[in-house]
Write a protein that holds these residues in place. Structure first.
Motif, PDB file in Angstrom:
ATOM      1  N   ASP A 182       0.834  -1.155  -0.095  1.00  0.00           N
ATOM      2  CA  ASP A 182      -0.132   0.040   0.105  1.00  0.00           C
ATOM      3  C   ASP A 182       1.034   1.325  -0.029  1.00  0.00           C
ATOM      4  O   ASP A 182       2.001   1.099   0.658  1.00  0.00           O
TER       5      ASP A 182
ATOM      6  N   THR B   7       3.815  -3.969  -7.200  1.00  0.00           N
ATOM      7  CA  THR B   7       2.328  -3.487  -7.341  1.00  0.00           C
ATOM      8  C   THR B   7       2.006  -2.588  -6.407  1.00  0.00           C
ATOM      9  O   THR B   7       2.095  -3.356  -5.224  1.00  0.00           O
TER      10      THR B   7
ATOM     11  N   VAL C 211      -0.856   0.018  -4.348  1.00  0.00           N
ATOM     12  CA  VAL C 211      -2.162   0.444  -4.232  1.00  0.00           C
ATOM     13  C   VAL C 211      -2.056   1.824  -3.702  1.00  0.00           C
ATOM     14  O   VAL C 211      -1.457   2.206  -2.817  1.00  0.00           O
TER      15      VAL C 211
ATOM     16  N   GLU D  26      -5.552   1.459  -8.783  1.00  0.00           N
ATOM     17  CA  GLU D  26      -6.468   2.064  -7.711  1.00  0.00           C
ATOM     18  C   GLU D  26      -7.180   0.956  -6.697  1.00  0.00           C
ATOM     19  O   GLU D  26      -6.792  -0.135  -6.977  1.00  0.00           O
ATOM     20  N   ARG D  27      -7.085   1.414  -5.765  1.00  0.00           N
ATOM     21  CA  ARG D  27      -7.749   0.585  -4.455  1.00  0.00           C
ATOM     22  C   ARG D  27      -8.987   0.070  -4.824  1.00  0.00           C
ATOM     23  O   ARG D  27      -9.792   0.611  -5.462  1.00  0.00           O
ATOM     24  N   GLU D  28      -9.286  -1.147  -4.292  1.00  0.00           N
ATOM     25  CA  GLU D  28     -10.730  -1.728  -4.618  1.00  0.00           C
ATOM     26  C   GLU D  28     -11.996  -0.840  -4.369  1.00  0.00           C
ATOM     27  O   GLU D  28     -12.696  -0.676  -5.337  1.00  0.00           O
TER      28      GLU D  28
ATOM     29  N   ALA E 233      -5.983  -2.394   2.151  1.00  0.00           N
ATOM     30  CA  ALA E 233      -6.165  -2.532   0.579  1.00  0.00           C
ATOM     31  C   ALA E 233      -4.864  -3.206   0.183  1.00  0.00           C
ATOM     32  O   ALA E 233      -5.164  -3.819  -0.948  1.00  0.00           O
TER      33      ALA E 233
ATOM     34  N   LEU F 263      -5.811  -6.719  -2.619  1.00  0.00           N
ATOM     35  CA  LEU F 263      -5.181  -6.858  -3.966  1.00  0.00           C
ATOM     36  C   LEU F 263      -4.328  -8.112  -3.784  1.00  0.00           C
ATOM     37  O   LEU F 263      -4.548  -8.989  -4.780  1.00  0.00           O
TER      38      LEU F 263
END
Length: 435
Positions: free
Chosen positions: A293, A317, A319, A358-360, A394, A398
């Motif tokens: 994150d 990756t 978030v 983008e966050r969920e 977050a 993911l």
């Protein structure tokens, strides 16, 4: 794709640094960009790594625990609608090293780097950022540190505790008003540091606010991004100078930006990558998707640089939580530019070191949505791992999604737990109806 201007004028032979590794992630609205990295020579990369890692550190060693989270489908009503129809279990002693590469299972799982267990109060990415930073301040005979953050800032609490442990004074500027009851990181900041609450209108101009407060302490003020200090921070750094050699009435005040989102905070992340890439842990050959994150994004960028330096087939990756993708890419290019200009960072690259997503469930930073506390509660009860709804939930969401996509022969998924769990106390104050 934005191309960063090279800091190098010569045109040396171009050598490929690492194999190409493209994500097949099918997340909603992925903000992925491909990138190409070139290096002057393999020896340049090794010299850079030696320069970064040959120094004094705050942490005696970079060791951390790695657990494995199994993700199982539920046949009954889910505990949390937010996480979907799944449950979790924690294997705290998973097979790593060669066994990690050989392990295949139809059941989804991801690994979690338990940096939340580094220290009771200073953990996660906050501990990693301060790993190289505090010895640097000591070696420049710093006596005081000025930094800032929100009322429940894990960063300011980490700075306060770490400074107190090393005989430095921490001056903390917290946004907003003092709560009626001090809890969580707010309480830790008050106990270990000198706290000043700052109106939001003043806090909006952080640079001016930090400089003005540092000037009021009376001493020599050293901004953390001062060019001389930055250059020194990337040289062989083994000095053991002591503040005892400094006149008692002489102060050197070092300003640390909000979240320690500076290039010289990244060596601790590079050190972590070096540790995790050992053959008996995650190794150097297994393709990995590293999930983290991001507040400032510095942690993700540091991980990406570490992976590049070691030639690892790892995708970072991140978030996005507190900015737009344009803002994160700009910060990415800024930090790489600092490394190129001040440390001899031997790479020239296109934008895209980190895959920003983008966050969920997007929202204004700092807000909690209905169902997120229940999701954190489910994870805690089923695995013993505490995440918070602002940051680490977050990354967990993911990692869980990616593990289900990659379960049959794909890349292994690894989540970095960035700490911040004491922030739950502050959330319990603000969102009483959710608890």
């Amino acid at each position: 794709m934005h191309v960063m201007k090279s800091m190098f004028q010569r045109k040396p032979p171009i050598l490929s640094l690492r194999p190409e590794f493209h994500s097949q992630c099918s997340l909603t609205n992925p903000q992925f960009t491909c990138f190409q990295v070139v290096c002057n020579s393999s020896s340049t990369r090794e010299e850079f790594m030696m320069k970064i890692l040959d120094r004094r550190w705050t942490l005696k060693n970079p060791d951390t625990k790695v657990h494995q989270i199994n993700v199982s489908s539920l046949q009954t009503q889910p505990t949390s609608k937010l996480l979907g129809n799944v449950s979790f279990s924690n294997n705290s002693h998973p097979s790593l090293g060669e066994n990690l590469m050989e392990w295949h299972n139809d059941q989804s799982s991801f690994y979690i780097v338990r940096d939340d267990l580094l220290h009771p109060l200073v953990n996660g990415n906050k501990a990693r950022k301060l790993d190289a930073l505090l010895p640097l301040i000591e070696d420049h005979l710093g006596t005081d540190v000025v930094t800032c953050g929100g009322c429940q800032s894990a960063h300011t609490a980490a700075v306060a505790v770490s400074c107190a442990e090393r005989g430095l004074k921490a001056h903390l500027l917290l946004r907003g008003e003092q709560p009626q009851i001090l809890t969580g990181y707010n309480l830790i900041s008050m106990l270990y540091g000198n706290v000043t609450y700052v109106p939001r209108s003043v806090y909006a101009n952080r640079e001016e606010m930090l400089t003005s407060h540092a000037d009021s302490i009376s001493g020599t003020v050293i901004p953390l991004d001062d060019l001389h200090l930055l250059k020194d921070s990337f040289t062989n750094h083994k000095s053991t100078k002591s503040n005892l050699n400094q006149p008692s009435n002489s102060k050197k005040i070092v300003i640390i930006n909000e979240g320690a989102g500076d290039a010289i905070a990244m060596p601790g992340l590079i050190r972590l990558v070096k540790y995790l890439s050992q053959d008996h842990i995650l190794g150097k050959n297994q393709p990995l998707k590293i999930v983290v994150d991001s507040g400032t994004g510095t942690t993700a960028i540091g991980l990406g640089i570490g992976a590049l330096c070691l030639g690892l087939p790892w995708e970072i990756t991140s978030v996005m939580l507190a900015d737009t993708i344009e803002g994160y890419r700009k910060h990415e290019e800024h930090l790489i530019s600092e490394l190129c200009g001040s440390s001899g960072f031997p790479f020239v690259m296109h934008s895209g070191l980190v895959h920003w997503v983008e966050r969920e469930h997007p929202r204004k930073f700092g807000n909690v949505l209905k169902g997120e506390i229940e999701a954190c509660q489910q994870i805690a009860k089923e695995t013993g791992v505490l995440v918070d709804p602002i940051y680490t939930l977050a990354a967990w969401e993911l990692a869980s999604q990616l593990s289900q996509q990659e379960k049959k022969g794909g890349a292994k998924v690894v989540m970095l737990h960035t700490g911040g769990t004491l922030g739950m106390f502050g959330l319990a104050q603000r969102y009483k109806s959710y608890f």
